[in-house]
Scaffold this motif. Structure first.
Motif, PDB file in Angstrom:
ATOM      1  N   CYS A  55      15.831  -6.791  -4.645  1.00 41.44           N
ATOM      2  CA  CYS A  55      14.620  -5.993  -4.833  1.00 41.44           C
ATOM      3  C   CYS A  55      13.426  -6.927  -4.951  1.00 41.44           C
ATOM      4  CB  CYS A  55      14.754  -5.132  -6.088  1.00 41.44           C
ATOM      5  SG  CYS A  55      13.259  -4.188  -6.484  1.00 41.44           S
ATOM      6  N   LEU A  56      12.474  -6.805  -4.023  1.00 35.87           N
ATOM      7  CA  LEU A  56      11.281  -7.645  -4.059  1.00 35.87           C
ATOM      8  C   LEU A  56      10.236  -7.115  -5.031  1.00 35.87           C
ATOM      9  CD1 LEU A  56      10.517  -8.578  -0.345  1.00 35.87           C
ATOM     10  CD2 LEU A  56      11.661  -9.949  -2.086  1.00 35.87           C
ATOM     11  N   HIS A  57      10.121  -5.797  -5.112  1.00 35.34           N
ATOM     12  CA  HIS A  57       9.068  -5.236  -5.953  1.00 35.34           C
ATOM     13  C   HIS A  57       9.421  -3.817  -6.378  1.00 35.34           C
ATOM     14  CE1 HIS A  57       5.025  -4.769  -7.569  1.00 35.34           C
ATOM     15  NE2 HIS A  57       4.967  -3.580  -7.009  1.00 35.34           N
ATOM     16  N   ARG A  58       9.043  -3.483  -7.616  1.00 31.38           N
ATOM     17  CA  ARG A  58       9.179  -2.135  -8.154  1.00 31.38           C
ATOM     18  C   ARG A  58       7.789  -1.650  -8.544  1.00 31.38           C
ATOM     19  NH1 ARG A  58      13.164   0.635 -12.065  1.00 31.38           N
ATOM     20  NH2 ARG A  58      11.867   2.180 -13.121  1.00 31.38           N
ATOM     21  N   GLU A  59       7.381  -0.512  -8.008  1.00 38.15           N
ATOM     22  CA  GLU A  59       6.091   0.083  -8.335  1.00 38.15           C
ATOM     23  C   GLU A  59       6.329   1.347  -9.156  1.00 38.15           C
ATOM     24  OE1 GLU A  59       1.950   0.170  -8.423  1.00 38.15           O
ATOM     25  OE2 GLU A  59       3.272  -1.392  -7.603  1.00 38.15           O
ATOM     26  N   GLU A  60       5.827   1.364 -10.371  1.00 36.55           N
ATOM     27  CA  GLU A  60       6.085   2.472 -11.289  1.00 36.55           C
ATOM     28  C   GLU A  60       5.240   3.699 -10.968  1.00 36.55           C
ATOM     29  OE1 GLU A  60       8.401   2.690 -13.279  1.00 36.55           O
ATOM     30  OE2 GLU A  60       8.974   0.702 -13.996  1.00 36.55           O
ATOM     31  N   GLY A  61       5.864   4.879 -11.078  1.00 34.61           N
ATOM     32  CA  GLY A  61       5.132   6.125 -11.020  1.00 34.61           C
ATOM     33  C   GLY A  61       4.733   6.557 -12.413  1.00 34.61           C
ATOM     34  N   ALA A  62       4.014   7.678 -12.500  1.00 32.87           N
ATOM     35  CA  ALA A  62       3.469   8.114 -13.787  1.00 32.87           C
ATOM     36  C   ALA A  62       4.410   9.022 -14.572  1.00 32.87           C
ATOM     37  CB  ALA A  62       2.139   8.845 -13.552  1.00 32.87           C
ATOM     38  N   TYR A  63       5.500   9.500 -13.946  1.00 31.42           N
ATOM     39  CA  TYR A  63       6.390  10.410 -14.657  1.00 31.42           C
ATOM     40  C   TYR A  63       6.984   9.697 -15.876  1.00 31.42           C
ATOM     41  CZ  TYR A  63       9.826  14.110 -15.389  1.00 31.42           C
ATOM     42  OH  TYR A  63      10.564  15.148 -15.927  1.00 31.42           O
ATOM     43  N   PRO A  64       6.911  10.323 -17.057  1.00 31.30           N
ATOM     44  CA  PRO A  64       7.277   9.618 -18.295  1.00 31.30           C
ATOM     45  C   PRO A  64       8.752   9.283 -18.455  1.00 31.30           C
ATOM     46  CG  PRO A  64       6.781  11.928 -18.747  1.00 31.30           C
ATOM     47  CD  PRO A  64       6.382  11.673 -17.333  1.00 31.30           C
ATOM     48  N   ILE A  65       9.652  10.051 -17.824  1.00 30.99           N
ATOM     49  CA  ILE A  65      11.088   9.757 -17.929  1.00 30.99           C
ATOM     50  C   ILE A  65      11.473   8.896 -16.733  1.00 30.99           C
ATOM     51  CG2 ILE A  65      13.417  10.702 -18.091  1.00 30.99           C
ATOM     52  CD1 ILE A  65      12.207  13.249 -19.214  1.00 30.99           C
ATOM     53  N   ARG A  66      11.885   7.665 -16.987  1.00 30.13           N
ATOM     54  CA  ARG A  66      12.113   6.715 -15.904  1.00 30.13           C
ATOM     55  C   ARG A  66      13.562   6.231 -15.876  1.00 30.13           C
ATOM     56  NH1 ARG A  66       6.621   3.068 -16.750  1.00 30.13           N
ATOM     57  NH2 ARG A  66       5.142   4.791 -16.410  1.00 30.13           N
ATOM     58  N   THR A  67      13.936   5.741 -14.732  1.00 30.73           N
ATOM     59  CA  THR A  67      15.236   5.097 -14.580  1.00 30.73           C
ATOM     60  C   THR A  67      14.999   3.611 -14.358  1.00 30.73           C
ATOM     61  OG1 THR A  67      17.155   4.843 -13.141  1.00 30.73           O
ATOM     62  CG2 THR A  67      15.189   5.745 -12.126  1.00 30.73           C
ATOM     63  N   TYR A  68      15.799   2.782 -15.030  1.00 33.32           N
ATOM     64  CA  TYR A  68      15.608   1.339 -14.939  1.00 33.32           C
ATOM     65  C   TYR A  68      16.800   0.664 -14.258  1.00 33.32           C
ATOM     66  CZ  TYR A  68      11.644   2.084 -17.990  1.00 33.32           C
ATOM     67  OH  TYR A  68      10.439   2.511 -18.508  1.00 33.32           O
ATOM     68  N   GLY A  70       0.818  -1.210   0.000  1.00 36.50           N
ATOM     69  CA  GLY A  70       0.000   0.000   0.000  1.00 36.50           C
ATOM     70  C   GLY A  70       0.849   1.256   0.000  1.00 36.50           C
ATOM     71  N   SER A  71       1.944   1.237   0.754  1.00 37.15           N
ATOM     72  CA  SER A  71       2.838   2.396   0.814  1.00 37.15           C
ATOM     73  C   SER A  71       3.583   2.589  -0.499  1.00 37.15           C
ATOM     74  CB  SER A  71       3.838   2.224   1.961  1.00 37.15           C
ATOM     75  OG  SER A  71       3.188   2.376   3.214  1.00 37.15           O
ATOM     76  N   LEU A  72       3.984   1.478  -1.137  1.00 43.99           N
ATOM     77  CA  LEU A  72       4.662   1.595  -2.426  1.00 43.99           C
ATOM     78  C   LEU A  72       3.745   2.215  -3.480  1.00 43.99           C
ATOM     79  CD1 LEU A  72       6.599  -1.788  -2.773  1.00 43.99           C
ATOM     80  CD2 LEU A  72       7.450   0.408  -1.946  1.00 43.99           C
ATOM     81  N   VAL A  73       2.507   1.758  -3.519  1.00 47.34           N
ATOM     82  CA  VAL A  73       1.537   2.309  -4.468  1.00 47.34           C
ATOM     83  C   VAL A  73       1.310   3.786  -4.191  1.00 47.34           C
ATOM     84  CG1 VAL A  73      -0.877   2.215  -5.216  1.00 47.34           C
ATOM     85  CG2 VAL A  73       0.411   0.095  -4.883  1.00 47.34           C
ATOM     86  N   HIS A  74       1.185   4.128  -2.908  1.00 44.07           N
ATOM     87  CA  HIS A  74       0.961   5.526  -2.531  1.00 44.07           C
ATOM     88  C   HIS A  74       2.155   6.401  -2.931  1.00 44.07           C
ATOM     89  CE1 HIS A  74      -0.436   8.955  -0.148  1.00 44.07           C
ATOM     90  NE2 HIS A  74       0.794   9.048   0.311  1.00 44.07           N
ATOM     91  N   LEU A  75       3.368   5.935  -2.647  1.00 47.48           N
ATOM     92  CA  LEU A  75       4.564   6.710  -2.985  1.00 47.48           C
ATOM     93  C   LEU A  75       4.680   6.915  -4.494  1.00 47.48           C
ATOM     94  CD1 LEU A  75       7.155   5.100  -0.541  1.00 47.48           C
ATOM     95  CD2 LEU A  75       6.511   7.522  -0.596  1.00 47.48           C
TER      96      LEU A  75
END
Length: 257
Positions: free
Chosen positions: A119-132, A94-99
């Motif tokens: 890393c157990l999980h990566r939750e993507e944000g909406a900003y179009p420029i991402r780091t992988y 829930g905190s990952l989704v919120h962040l």
């Protein structure tokens, strides 16, 4: 009527999974090839062939000295991911989704595995420029990456030194710009500032911040972190992100309790 080839293939999968389960029940003691043969009822050639397939998949490892078979790294990671349904990942989701939603950046939950961070999980944000730089299942030496550094800094000094000594070879080979002395400096800064900062140390334009998570007994449970391109990690925005990260880390710790 089923294809005989399909039946043989399914039978091989069933037998391989039986061997995986057999070795996994040994509580770290391991099994010799002879013991695998006796306990599985398979002939030696078939057991060896299936074990080699499991080794290639990373689910089984064979010790170079004892020749005993043990569960492999991928089995450990899968176990962490599965346990996350009821443990740390479940409490942190829930905190990952919120962040990710509030910041637009990528949010992560990581745990310690020996001298490394997974890393157990990566939750993507909406900003179009991402780091992988960090993906689910990725593994780094403790101290490499924001969440990983946060976990290392949360350990006692003698344990930090044990980790750096154990990882010295891999740091020199794969992260030559991150010497043990450099990581000691970042550990001290993390303890001073109250959060870990990765200012593009692995990939130039990939920055991250991390906070260690502690369980009810005070022991290290993992780390929660955020990653973004450098322009989104500059102050004063970085301090705002740190505040949000600390708030969610406290909520996760409360749920764990």
């Amino acid at each position: 009527m089923q294809d005989p080839g399909q039946l043989r293939g399914a039978q091989s999968v069933d037998r391989a999974l039986e061997l995986l389960s057999l070795i996994g029940r040994q509580s770290g003691g391991g099994l010799t090839l002879s013991e695998v043969v006796v306990r599985s009822g398979l002939n030696k050639a078939t057991a060896r062939r299936l074990l080699l397939a499991l080794i290639r998949a990373g689910l089984i490892e064979q010790d170079d000295e004892s020749r005993l078979y043990h569960l492999g790294k991928e089995a450990f990671i899968l176990g962490l991911r599965a346990s996350g349904r009821h443990g740390l990942l479940k409490q942190a989701m829930g905190s990952l989704v919120h962040l990710a939603r509030e910041t637009g950046d990528a949010a992560f939950i990581s745990v310690r595995r020996g001298m490394s961070s997974v890393c157990l999980h990566r939750e993507e944000g909406a900003y179009p420029i991402r780091t992988y730089a960090l993906m689910s299942g990725a593994q780094h030496p403790l101290g490499v990456g924001a969440g990983s550094l946060a976990m290392l800094a949360a350990l006692p000094d003698d344990e930090v030194e044990d980790v750096l000594q154990a990882n010295a070879a891999i740091l020199a080979a794969d992260y030559p710009h991150l010497s043990p002395d450099s990581i000691r400096h970042h550990v001290a800064r993390t303890r001073r500032d109250g959060y870990a900062l990765n200012p593009g140390l692995i990939f130039t334009d990939s920055w991250g911040i991390g906070i260690a998570l502690h369980g009810p007994d005070g022991g290290l449970s993992g780390a929660v972190s955020l990653a973004a391109v450098e322009s989104r990690m500059k102050e004063p925005r970085r301090l705002e992100l740190v505040s949000q990260l600390k708030t969610e880390a406290a909520k996760i710790a409360e749920r764990l309790g």
